[in-house]
Design a protein around this motif. Structure first.
Motif, PDB file in Angstrom:
ATOM      1  N   SER A 122       2.466  13.432 -10.431  1.00 60.47           N
ATOM      2  CA  SER A 122       3.275  14.637 -10.648  1.00 60.47           C
ATOM      3  C   SER A 122       3.905  14.625 -12.035  1.00 60.47           C
ATOM      4  O   SER A 122       3.921  15.656 -12.730  1.00 60.47           O
ATOM      5  CB  SER A 122       4.372  14.736  -9.588  1.00 60.47           C
ATOM      6  OG  SER A 122       3.814  14.784  -8.312  1.00 60.47           O
ATOM      7  N   GLY A 123       4.396  13.470 -12.471  1.00 59.41           N
ATOM      8  CA  GLY A 123       4.986  13.359 -13.797  1.00 59.41           C
ATOM      9  C   GLY A 123       3.968  13.584 -14.899  1.00 59.41           C
ATOM     10  O   GLY A 123       4.251  14.239 -15.913  1.00 59.41           O
ATOM     11  N   LEU A 124       2.766  13.057 -14.714  1.00 62.46           N
ATOM     12  CA  LEU A 124       1.701  13.233 -15.700  1.00 62.46           C
ATOM     13  C   LEU A 124       1.312  14.704 -15.811  1.00 62.46           C
ATOM     14  O   LEU A 124       1.168  15.236 -16.919  1.00 62.46           O
ATOM     15  CB  LEU A 124       0.483  12.385 -15.314  1.00 62.46           C
ATOM     16  CG  LEU A 124      -0.727  12.473 -16.235  1.00 62.46           C
ATOM     17  CD1 LEU A 124      -0.393  11.915 -17.611  1.00 62.46           C
ATOM     18  CD2 LEU A 124      -1.903  11.730 -15.637  1.00 62.46           C
ATOM     19  N   ASN A 171       0.816  -1.208   0.000  1.00 57.77           N
ATOM     20  CA  ASN A 171       0.000   0.000   0.000  1.00 57.77           C
ATOM     21  C   ASN A 171       0.857   1.268   0.000  1.00 57.77           C
ATOM     22  O   ASN A 171       0.591   2.197  -0.762  1.00 57.77           O
ATOM     23  CB  ASN A 171      -0.941  -0.018   1.212  1.00 57.77           C
ATOM     24  CG  ASN A 171      -2.024   1.037   1.090  1.00 57.77           C
ATOM     25  OD1 ASN A 171      -2.414   1.400  -0.002  1.00 57.77           O
ATOM     26  ND2 ASN A 171      -2.497   1.512   2.224  1.00 57.77           N
ATOM     27  N   SER A 172       1.877   1.349   0.836  1.00 57.44           N
ATOM     28  CA  SER A 172       2.694   2.562   0.895  1.00 57.44           C
ATOM     29  C   SER A 172       3.482   2.745  -0.398  1.00 57.44           C
ATOM     30  O   SER A 172       3.613   3.867  -0.900  1.00 57.44           O
ATOM     31  CB  SER A 172       3.627   2.535   2.111  1.00 57.44           C
ATOM     32  OG  SER A 172       4.527   1.455   2.010  1.00 57.44           O
ATOM     33  N   ALA A 173       4.000   1.670  -0.978  1.00 60.67           N
ATOM     34  CA  ALA A 173       4.722   1.760  -2.245  1.00 60.67           C
ATOM     35  C   ALA A 173       3.779   2.194  -3.370  1.00 60.67           C
ATOM     36  O   ALA A 173       4.154   2.977  -4.254  1.00 60.67           O
ATOM     37  CB  ALA A 173       5.374   0.426  -2.582  1.00 60.67           C
ATOM     38  N   CYS A 210       4.201   5.592  -5.563  1.00 62.44           N
ATOM     39  CA  CYS A 210       4.209   5.494  -7.023  1.00 62.44           C
ATOM     40  C   CYS A 210       3.116   6.376  -7.624  1.00 62.44           C
ATOM     41  O   CYS A 210       3.350   7.083  -8.608  1.00 62.44           O
ATOM     42  CB  CYS A 210       4.013   4.042  -7.442  1.00 62.44           C
ATOM     43  SG  CYS A 210       4.039   3.801  -9.210  1.00 62.44           S
ATOM     44  N   PHE A 211       1.924   6.358  -7.022  1.00 62.27           N
ATOM     45  CA  PHE A 211       0.824   7.195  -7.505  1.00 62.27           C
ATOM     46  C   PHE A 211       1.199   8.663  -7.453  1.00 62.27           C
ATOM     47  O   PHE A 211       0.998   9.409  -8.408  1.00 62.27           O
ATOM     48  CB  PHE A 211      -0.449   6.941  -6.680  1.00 62.27           C
ATOM     49  CG  PHE A 211      -1.571   7.896  -6.982  1.00 62.27           C
ATOM     50  CD1 PHE A 211      -2.297   7.781  -8.155  1.00 62.27           C
ATOM     51  CD2 PHE A 211      -1.896   8.915  -6.090  1.00 62.27           C
ATOM     52  CE1 PHE A 211      -3.328   8.661  -8.439  1.00 62.27           C
ATOM     53  CE2 PHE A 211      -2.918   9.792  -6.365  1.00 62.27           C
ATOM     54  CZ  PHE A 211      -3.645   9.668  -7.540  1.00 62.27           C
ATOM     55  N   SER A 212       1.767   9.095  -6.332  1.00 68.41           N
ATOM     56  CA  SER A 212       2.148  10.497  -6.167  1.00 68.41           C
ATOM     57  C   SER A 212       3.192  10.921  -7.204  1.00 68.41           C
ATOM     58  O   SER A 212       3.062  11.963  -7.843  1.00 68.41           O
ATOM     59  CB  SER A 212       2.679  10.713  -4.752  1.00 68.41           C
ATOM     60  OG  SER A 212       3.091  12.037  -4.586  1.00 68.41           O
ATOM     61  N   LYS A 213       4.220  10.096  -7.407  1.00 68.15           N
ATOM     62  CA  LYS A 213       5.270  10.437  -8.371  1.00 68.15           C
ATOM     63  C   LYS A 213       4.735  10.443  -9.802  1.00 68.15           C
ATOM     64  O   LYS A 213       5.021  11.346 -10.578  1.00 68.15           O
ATOM     65  CB  LYS A 213       6.431   9.454  -8.247  1.00 68.15           C
ATOM     66  CG  LYS A 213       7.266   9.644  -7.003  1.00 68.15           C
ATOM     67  CD  LYS A 213       8.411   8.641  -6.973  1.00 68.15           C
ATOM     68  CE  LYS A 213       9.274   8.828  -5.731  1.00 68.15           C
ATOM     69  NZ  LYS A 213      10.376   7.863  -5.682  1.00 68.15           N
ATOM     70  N   SER A 253      -7.866   9.494  -6.955  1.00 68.55           N
ATOM     71  CA  SER A 253      -7.093   8.465  -6.269  1.00 68.55           C
ATOM     72  C   SER A 253      -8.009   7.309  -5.903  1.00 68.55           C
ATOM     73  O   SER A 253      -9.238   7.423  -6.013  1.00 68.55           O
ATOM     74  CB  SER A 253      -6.434   9.040  -5.009  1.00 68.55           C
ATOM     75  OG  SER A 253      -7.405   9.290  -4.019  1.00 68.55           O
ATOM     76  N   ASN A 254      -7.422   6.217  -5.444  1.00 62.93           N
ATOM     77  CA  ASN A 254      -8.252   5.072  -5.071  1.00 62.93           C
ATOM     78  C   ASN A 254      -9.094   5.368  -3.831  1.00 62.93           C
ATOM     79  O   ASN A 254     -10.019   4.648  -3.523  1.00 62.93           O
ATOM     80  CB  ASN A 254      -7.405   3.811  -4.882  1.00 62.93           C
ATOM     81  CG  ASN A 254      -6.390   3.959  -3.785  1.00 62.93           C
ATOM     82  OD1 ASN A 254      -6.195   5.051  -3.244  1.00 62.93           O
ATOM     83  ND2 ASN A 254      -5.720   2.873  -3.450  1.00 62.93           N
TER      84      ASN A 254
END
Length: 187
Positions: free
Chosen positions: A26-28, A14-16, A20-23, A49-50
């Motif tokens: 931001s990249g998108l 979950n934390s990973a 990954c979602f946050s990075k 977000s989920n």
């Protein structure tokens, strides 16, 4: 040393997954900004977000005008597909001029055989519409005739009832006159 190719599948930790979602979010958004500046386009990105949290980016002051343009364009293209014979219950809010321009653009791309096929489809659709309209009119006329018959029967029965009442009142009046005459004779 190069990057390791990442297999695209759901991240179980979950934390990973959140990192990954946050990075990637931001990249998108960074790529969206670059695209809007480099190519001078209006762009909107909407991400949920989920957990249901909303993240959005718009190259204009507000996301609303971009979404409105999207809805107008979607309605325009769905309006043309309806004109091809694909029925849909949703109504589009485009003008007839916009629809005509879209149809002309689409027709320019079609070959003669495609146009002939489209003509046959349109003629078949018109024929089907006319037969459905005729059937509805026939059904309506027959139901109106049935209603007319039932109303005529009701009228006859009401006339019989009122006729009997008139006869009964007439007889009662004659009886009342006879009683009144008898009373006068006895006096």
């Amino acid at each position: 040393m190069g990057r390791k190719k990442l297999e695209i599948k759901r991240i179980e930790d979950n934390s990973a997954r959140m990192v990954c979602f946050s990075k990637r979010r931001s990249g998108l958004i960074k790529k969206a900004k670059e695209l809007s500046v480099l190519c001078d386009v209006d762009l909107a990105a909407i991400i949920f977000s989920n957990r249901g949290k909303l993240f959005q980016y718009s190259s204009t002051d507000s996301i609303a005008p971009v979404l409105q343009r999207y809805q107008d364009q979607a309605a325009s293209s769905s309006g043309f597909s309806e004109a091809k014979g694909q029925s849909s219950d949703s109504s589009s809010s485009i003008t007839s001029d916009e629809l005509l321009r879209d149809v002309e653009r689409e027709l320019d791309e079609l070959s003669v055989t495609d146009l002939m096929l489209l003509q046959k489809e349109i003629e078949a659709a018109i024929s089907q519409t006319r037969s459905a309209k005729t059937q509805k009119m026939i059904d309506t006329v027959s139901s109106l005739r049935e209603e007319e018959k039932s109303l005529a029967e009701e009228k006859r029965s009401l006339e019989e009832i009122t006729g009997k009442n008139r006869n009964a009142r007439g007889k009662k009046m004659i009886l009342d006159l006879n009683v009144a005459a008898d009373d006068q004779m006895t006096e």
